[in-house]
Write an enzyme that holds these catalytic residues in place. Structure first.
Site, PDB file in Angstrom:
ATOM      1  N   HIS A  84       5.659  -6.654   1.187  1.00 34.65           N
ATOM      2  CA  HIS A  84       4.346  -6.389   0.590  1.00 34.65           C
ATOM      3  C   HIS A  84       4.406  -6.699  -0.888  1.00 34.65           C
ATOM      4  O   HIS A  84       5.460  -6.606  -1.517  1.00 34.65           O
ATOM      5  CB  HIS A  84       3.912  -4.936   0.803  1.00 34.65           C
ATOM      6  N   ASN A 129       8.743  -5.192  -4.726  1.00 41.71           N
ATOM      7  CA  ASN A 129      10.024  -4.490  -4.751  1.00 41.71           C
ATOM      8  C   ASN A 129      10.843  -4.958  -3.550  1.00 41.71           C
ATOM      9  O   ASN A 129      10.366  -4.915  -2.413  1.00 41.71           O
ATOM     10  CB  ASN A 129       9.801  -2.975  -4.686  1.00 41.71           C
ATOM     11  N   CYS A 167       2.923  -1.974   9.640  1.00 41.30           N
ATOM     12  CA  CYS A 167       2.517  -2.571  10.925  1.00 41.30           C
ATOM     13  C   CYS A 167       1.402  -1.733  11.551  1.00 41.30           C
ATOM     14  O   CYS A 167       0.453  -2.283  12.123  1.00 41.30           O
ATOM     15  CB  CYS A 167       3.699  -2.656  11.884  1.00 41.30           C
ATOM     16  N   HIS A 219       5.693  -8.588  10.901  1.00 40.56           N
ATOM     17  CA  HIS A 219       6.697  -7.751  10.240  1.00 40.56           C
ATOM     18  C   HIS A 219       7.852  -8.599   9.713  1.00 40.56           C
ATOM     19  O   HIS A 219       8.567  -9.242  10.479  1.00 40.56           O
ATOM     20  CB  HIS A 219       7.247  -6.688  11.204  1.00 40.56           C
TER      21      HIS A 219
HETATM   22  P1  AMP Z   1       7.535   0.015  -2.345  1.00 42.06           P
HETATM   23  O1  AMP Z   1       8.298   0.973  -3.200  1.00 42.06           O
HETATM   24  O2  AMP Z   1       7.326  -1.302  -3.008  1.00 42.06           O
HETATM   25  O3  AMP Z   1       8.115  -0.090  -0.949  1.00 42.06           O
HETATM   26  O4  AMP Z   1       6.081   0.630  -2.244  1.00 42.06           O
HETATM   27  C1  AMP Z   1       5.526   1.196  -1.107  1.00 42.06           C
HETATM   28  C2  AMP Z   1       4.143   1.652  -1.503  1.00 42.06           C
HETATM   29  O5  AMP Z   1       3.435   1.984  -0.324  1.00 42.06           O
HETATM   30  C3  AMP Z   1       4.115   2.885  -2.403  1.00 42.06           C
HETATM   31  O6  AMP Z   1       3.451   2.544  -3.624  1.00 42.06           O
HETATM   32  C4  AMP Z   1       3.324   3.912  -1.584  1.00 42.06           C
HETATM   33  O7  AMP Z   1       2.467   4.686  -2.394  1.00 42.06           O
HETATM   34  C5  AMP Z   1       2.550   3.024  -0.633  1.00 42.06           C
HETATM   35  N1  AMP Z   1       2.165   3.630   0.628  1.00 42.06           N
HETATM   36  C6  AMP Z   1       2.971   4.272   1.502  1.00 42.06           C
HETATM   37  N2  AMP Z   1       2.263   4.669   2.584  1.00 42.06           N
HETATM   38  C7  AMP Z   1       0.986   4.264   2.384  1.00 42.06           C
HETATM   39  C8  AMP Z   1      -0.220   4.356   3.137  1.00 42.06           C
HETATM   40  N3  AMP Z   1      -0.251   4.963   4.321  1.00 42.06           N
HETATM   41  N4  AMP Z   1      -1.351   3.817   2.620  1.00 42.06           N
HETATM   42  C9  AMP Z   1      -1.320   3.215   1.416  1.00 42.06           C
HETATM   43  N5  AMP Z   1      -0.220   3.078   0.659  1.00 42.06           N
HETATM   44  C10 AMP Z   1       0.917   3.603   1.135  1.00 42.06           C
HETATM   45 ZN    ZN Z   2       6.098  -3.624   9.725  1.00 40.14          ZN
END
Ligand code: AMP
Ligand code: ZN
Length: 113
Positions: free
Chosen positions: A100, A87, A7, A46
């Site tokens: 996402h 995921n 967000c 969200h």
């Molecule tokens: P998930 O396990 O599907 O929830 O993946 C979350 C993803 O978000 C991971 O691959 C992280 O590397 C990525 N992530 C977390 N914080 C950031 C950020 N600030 N900018 C870009 N990617 C992020």
């Molecule tokens: Zn959010």
């Protein structure tokens, strides 16, 4: 201020390497890429995960698909190919509780699924 990192990225409060952006969705490069191209597609509204997609509505869900394909094109992997992963929940290792989709590509991905 939201506690949710995605967000905050969507609101422009945290910097990101943005690939595509419109009123409803943003696509930006993953901080810890798992492939040469690794982009996250995030709705600005969200929702906790794909499990809440009904709350989003069919039209918005359809636009998210269209946006995802456009983001893959912008990232340069539409022709070479890519994989989209969401995921969802603990067994999938979901780390960020904001819906996402990962777009991964930029090289052969192997046969995970
Ligand atoms: P998930 O396990 O599907 O929830 O993946 C979350 C993803 O978000 C991971 O691959 C992280 O590397 C990525 N992530 C977390 N914080 C950031 C950020 N600030 N900018 C870009 N990617 C992020
Ligand atoms: Zn959010």
């Amino acid at each position: 201020m939201s506690e949710c990192i995605f967000c905050r990225i969507a609101a422009g409060e945290i910097p990101a390497d943005i690939v595509a952006n419109d009123d409803e969705f943003i696509a930006f490069r993953d901080l810890h890429p798992l492939a040469p191209t690794h982009v996250l597609v995030v709705p600005k509204r969200h929702l906790r995960s794909l499990d809440e997609i009904e709350a989003f509505g069919d039209a918005a869900a359809g636009r998210m698909l269209r946006f995802t394909a456009a983001a893959a094109r912008s990232a340069g992997v539409a022709t070479s190919g890519y994989r989209v992963v969401s995921n969802t929940g603990p067994d999938a290792g979901q780390e960020v509780d904001h819906l996402h989709w990962h777009i991964i590509g930029g090289g052969p991905l192997g046969g995970m699924v």
